[in-house]
Design a protein around this motif. Structure first.
Motif, mmCIF file in Angstrom:
data_model
loop_
_atom_site.group_PDB
_atom_site.id
_atom_site.type_symbol
_atom_site.label_atom_id
_atom_site.label_comp_id
_atom_site.label_asym_id
_atom_site.label_seq_id
_atom_site.Cartn_x
_atom_site.Cartn_y
_atom_site.Cartn_z
ATOM 1 N N LEU A 187 0.840 -1.208 0.000
ATOM 2 C CA LEU A 187 0.000 0.000 0.000
ATOM 3 C C LEU A 187 0.872 1.254 0.000
ATOM 4 C CD1 LEU A 187 -1.300 2.152 2.319
ATOM 5 C CD2 LEU A 187 -1.900 0.051 3.433
ATOM 6 N N GLU A 194 1.312 3.461 -3.510
ATOM 7 C CA GLU A 194 0.543 4.652 -3.149
ATOM 8 C C GLU A 194 -0.958 4.384 -3.130
ATOM 9 O OE1 GLU A 194 2.202 7.353 -5.925
ATOM 10 O OE2 GLU A 194 3.872 7.884 -4.602
ATOM 11 N N GLU A 195 -1.308 3.298 -2.483
ATOM 12 C CA GLU A 195 -2.705 2.905 -2.238
ATOM 13 C C GLU A 195 -3.459 2.465 -3.492
ATOM 14 O OE1 GLU A 195 -4.865 5.344 0.696
ATOM 15 O OE2 GLU A 195 -3.108 6.615 0.785
ATOM 16 N N LYS A 196 -2.737 2.209 -4.581
ATOM 17 C CA LYS A 196 -3.434 1.800 -5.814
ATOM 18 C C LYS A 196 -3.134 0.332 -6.144
ATOM 19 C CE LYS A 196 -5.277 5.769 -6.655
ATOM 20 N NZ LYS A 196 -4.654 6.950 -7.172
ATOM 21 N N SER A 230 -5.291 9.830 3.253
ATOM 22 C CA SER A 230 -5.325 8.754 2.265
ATOM 23 C C SER A 230 -5.537 9.388 0.894
ATOM 24 C CB SER A 230 -6.498 7.823 2.587
ATOM 25 O OG SER A 230 -6.813 7.029 1.469
ATOM 26 N N VAL A 231 -5.094 8.709 -0.165
ATOM 27 C CA VAL A 231 -5.368 9.234 -1.513
ATOM 28 C C VAL A 231 -6.872 9.225 -1.796
ATOM 29 C CG1 VAL A 231 -3.102 8.544 -2.417
ATOM 30 C CG2 VAL A 231 -5.057 7.005 -2.715
ATOM 31 N N TYR A 232 -7.617 8.498 -0.981
ATOM 32 C CA TYR A 232 -9.072 8.422 -1.190
ATOM 33 C C TYR A 232 -9.843 9.403 -0.301
ATOM 34 C CZ TYR A 232 -7.607 4.135 -3.453
ATOM 35 O OH TYR A 232 -6.987 3.232 -4.275
ATOM 36 N N ARG A 279 7.141 3.429 6.135
ATOM 37 C CA ARG A 279 7.510 4.320 5.024
ATOM 38 C C ARG A 279 9.026 4.431 4.894
ATOM 39 N NH1 ARG A 279 3.382 6.488 2.498
ATOM 40 N NH2 ARG A 279 1.438 6.267 3.648
ATOM 41 N N ASN A 288 -7.772 0.961 2.830
ATOM 42 C CA ASN A 288 -7.360 0.302 1.591
ATOM 43 C C ASN A 288 -7.803 -1.149 1.544
ATOM 44 O OD1 ASN A 288 -5.614 2.022 -0.336
ATOM 45 N ND2 ASN A 288 -5.053 2.669 1.740
ATOM 46 N N ASN A 325 -11.365 -1.119 0.693
ATOM 47 C CA ASN A 325 -11.483 -0.611 -0.672
ATOM 48 C C ASN A 325 -11.171 -1.706 -1.697
ATOM 49 O OD1 ASN A 325 -11.952 1.412 -2.613
ATOM 50 N ND2 ASN A 325 -9.749 1.758 -2.819
#
Lengths: 342, 401
Positions: A100, A104-106, B42-44, B119, B198, B201
């Motif tokens: 993740l 990048e969460e995709k 989050s990117v969402y 990270r 995620n 998702n």
């Protein structure tokens, strides 16, 4: 209430669990970090190969150990399933977290997320058996395995259950080993003889517990308790033994959770038992959050076989093997006690 | 005869309020806490609304009188808030006066901090601040909360996905019934994390709009965060302290659906079993249940399965039911604790809280949720459902005293 152990299984780093004769082979991560790895069975003989494909190592170990344990107990359908795990399916958590961040969460694959939940193994066992009974999972540091067993004991007494499958599992992954060494919980010290050391370990151990005595049982858990370390060792032991109408002199062996020959955390306990054998187990399974399940498995095996493997002795004082008291500090705050007898 | 288990205090924090009073007001006024995230990056964040607690970690630390530098996961901070309120609400002055246990539930634990650690760590295994990974295991929040309230008694952590805190309440009650504790604080906490957003998702069960439990057009859940804890006591313990209980935990049932790792069985067999065990355990009949706080996530699968189980168990005479997840979001491992508190509030205040966003009857069902607040209802028994991944289903029954 006493609990009888009807069936057991342990997948551990030790070979030949019936009579362990040497410490496990030491493996390395990044060529420096020592640790133990489980000796795993041939899974396709135990679990449907179609299902095996997607399973993580923790799932394979946990599920195989549970199924082998039920077979050992000659039980097809347990009344309840309770598991315990320190870190759960850490390989899947590590995989999903890494992806993740990297992606990048995709474009993520859901499988590691689905399998990362701590109850994955208890529910997968239920799914395989189509077992609709009570199902639960205790997690994290502390006495999670002991609590799972306590839950089983309450269930047997409250709901008149006959056979409860209780087990614990923890897998070790490379990233976790790196972190454990970085945290200073284990040391890279070549001066320490390997069989004296303190290494990260892993394992899965399962038990079928029942309220019914039988000649084929492994042993009986006369009593067990999780106590707070605020109380002195002397008082903890004396209260526990008085409750069970047994004297210190009648305890044949104690099995303690020391993790190396240099570990002095248990002298306050070992000093109380001058005439008992002193046994240890962490050199055979390594250090992990649910290692007490391995200890229980080893101890009941010793009682069933009327013999204790030489490698488990720290001090040999007598040849009796009618009972074993396990004393294990599960955290700085909690000590778990098991009184087992044959 | 087995001991009875009474409830003497409640504590809650969620997207609809930081304490019991705020949550009650939001529920009565049909306010939803579901909105685009402010604190979780989050990117969402502008696509998926969430039920986020409206306080930053540092604001939570201030309220808890903790140093800004203290290392606590958000799960721990939320748990501390609700546990502290429950203890205050129960008027406990000396936590160790009686044999008191703490049973806590979580699914994500310190995942928010693990995300920060990873990270750096995945780029270079010698990097990443270790203080961020020390909060990873599920037992960490339990220990930190127990330390915060200076508890010496027994502690345990349960993690059975979305039924986690219903199970912690059930186990707490059984400790009391078995005489192993006089008093138990039980419930659960879960913080929002990238991991869960995620995860859900990828399973394509997150709604991009407000979730619509038991509505024909429902298309997924909204993740939330929070914590809910209750204080349970034995009769003797209550008498000794001279307190009056606010409710009784009358029954519980745990069963496994054993159908699929993430999906509920089409006929809701596991849900049926958990509810019927709870009703049997409480020694009442289905028609004694006045209100059901359903699991009701708003996913097509859960609501159909749970709806059929409800019709089945109540023989088509289903009492008032609603999903308060439409206001709080689905708080995962905390939901059983949060909904326990809401169930007790319903009894105390004689109010059926509504399911928000309900418009259209589901085709497969003959029942629909209560969609408007109903006041002045005599509520004797509330059934609260919590169903989790892996078919770990638990139902609790809270009763008036």
């Amino acid at each position: 209430m006493e609990l009888y152990i009807k069936g057991i299984n342990s997948i551990s780093p030790s070979e030949n669990f019936d009579n362990i004769s040497h410490i496990p082979e030491i493996k390395l991560v990044d060529e420096i970090y020592k640790h133990y790895v489980c000796i795993e069975p041939i899974y396709k003989e135990i679990i449907n190969p179609l299902l095996l494909r997607r399973m993580s190592r923790a799932m394979k170990m946990g599920i195989a150990s549970a199924l082998l344990c039920l077979k050992d107990a000659k039980i097809e359908m347990p009344d309840a399933i309770i598991t315990a795990t320190g870190l759960g399916c850490i390989e899947d958590s590590d995989k999903f977290l890494t992806l993740l961040i990297e992606n990048e969460e995709k474009m993520l694959n859901p499988t590691p997320f689905i399998q990362s939940t701590h109850n994955t193994i208890s529910s997968q066992i239920a799914l395989l058996l189509k077992c609709h009974g009570y199902n639960s999972t205790y997690a994290g540091r502390g006495a999670c395995f002991e609590t799972a067993l306590l839950d089983a004991k309450m269930l047997i007494s409250d709901d008149d259950l006959q056979n409860v499958l209780v087990g614990a599992y923890d897998e070790l992954i490379a990233n976790q080993i790196r972190i454990l060494y970085r945290l200073g919980l284990f040391k890279n010290n070549n001066k320490i003889n390997d069989n004296q050391g303190n290494l990260p370990g892993e394992g899965a151990s399962f038990f079928v517990v029942s309220p019914n005595p039988s000649e084929t049982n492994y042993a009986k858990i006369s009593d067990f308790e999780i106590v707070n370390n605020l109380i002195s060792a002397k008082k903890i032991i004396s209260d526990f033994l008085v409750k069970n109408s047994i004297t210190i002199g009648n305890i044949n062996s104690i099995m303690v959770g020391i993790n190396s020959c240099f570990d002095t955390h248990y002298t306050e306990y070992t000093d109380l038992f001058p005439n008992s054998n002193i046994l240890w187990f962490k050199h055979l399974c390594g250090e992990y959050m649910t290692s007490s399940a391995f200890a229980l498995c080893l101890a009941v095996k010793c009682l069933k076989n009327y013999s204790i493997p030489e490698i488990a002795f720290i001090r040999k004082n007598n040849n009796k093997n009618n009972n074993i008291l396990i004393i294990n500090k599960v955290t700085n705050e909690q000590t778990a006690l098991f009184l087992l007898s044959n | 005869m087995k001991k009875k288990v009474f409830i003497s205090g409640i504590g809650i924090i969620s997207s609809i309020g930081n304490n019991v009073i705020e949550v009650l007001n939001s529920l009565i006024h049909e306010n939803s806490g579901i909105i685009y995230s402010e604190h979780l990056h989050s990117v969402y964040k502008n696509e998926m609304p969430v039920g986020e607690v409206k306080l930053t970690d540092n604001e939570l630390k201030d309220l808890l009188k903790l140093s800004d530098k203290s290392q606590n996961s958000r799960t721990t901070l939320l748990g501390m808030m609700a546990v502290s309120e429950a203890i205050k609400n129960s008027e406990i002055s000396d936590i160790n006066k009686f044999n008191t246990a703490f049973i806590s539930a979580t699914t994500v634990g310190g995942m928010d901090k693990s995300e920060i650690f990873y990270r750096e760590f995945i780029k270079n295994k010698t990097k990443g601040k270790l203080k961020y990974i020390c909060t990873h295991d599920c037992g960490e929040s339990t220990k930190k909360i127990a330390d915060k309230i200076k508890l010496n008694g027994f502690t345990a952590t349960i993690s059975t996905a979305c039924s986690s805190s219903a199970n912690s309440i059930m186990v707490g009650a059984r400790l009391i019934k078995n005489g192993l504790a006089d008093r138990v604080i039980a419930g659960g906490a879960d913080a929002l994390s990238l991991f869960t957003i995620n995860g859900f998702n990828t399973l394509m069960i997150l709604s991009h709009k407000h979730c619509r439990p038991f509505d024909e057009t429902r298309n997924g859940l909204n993740i939330g965060e929070g914590a809910g804890y209750i204080v349970m006591e034995s009769d003797e313990c209550l008498k000794k302290s001279g307190k009056l209980p606010i409710a009784e935990l009358k029954g519980y049932g745990n069963a496994c659906d054993a159908y699929h790792q993430t999906a509920s069985s089409p006929d809701g067999y596991g849900a049926y079993l958990a509810m019927s065990k709870a009703i049997g355990n409480a020694n009442i009949m289905p028609n004694n249940i006045d209100y059901v706080n359903v699991h009701g996530t708003g996913t097509p699968n859960n609501d159909l399965s749970e709806g059929l189980a409800l019709q089945n168990i109540f023989n088509n005479n289903v009492p008032y039911f609603s999903s308060t997840k439409s206001a709080t979001g689905h708080t995962l491992g905390a939901s059983g604790g949060i909904e326990a508190v809401i169930s007790i509030l319903a009894i105390q205040n004689k109010i059926i809280f509504p399911s928000l966003n309900f418009n259209q009857q589901m085709k497969e069902l003959t029942i629909c949720p209560t969609s408007k607040t109903i006041k002045n209802v005599e509520i004797k028994n509330v059934l609260s459902n919590s169903f989790g991944f892996g078919g770990n289903n638990t139902s609790l029954i809270f009763s008036a005293v």
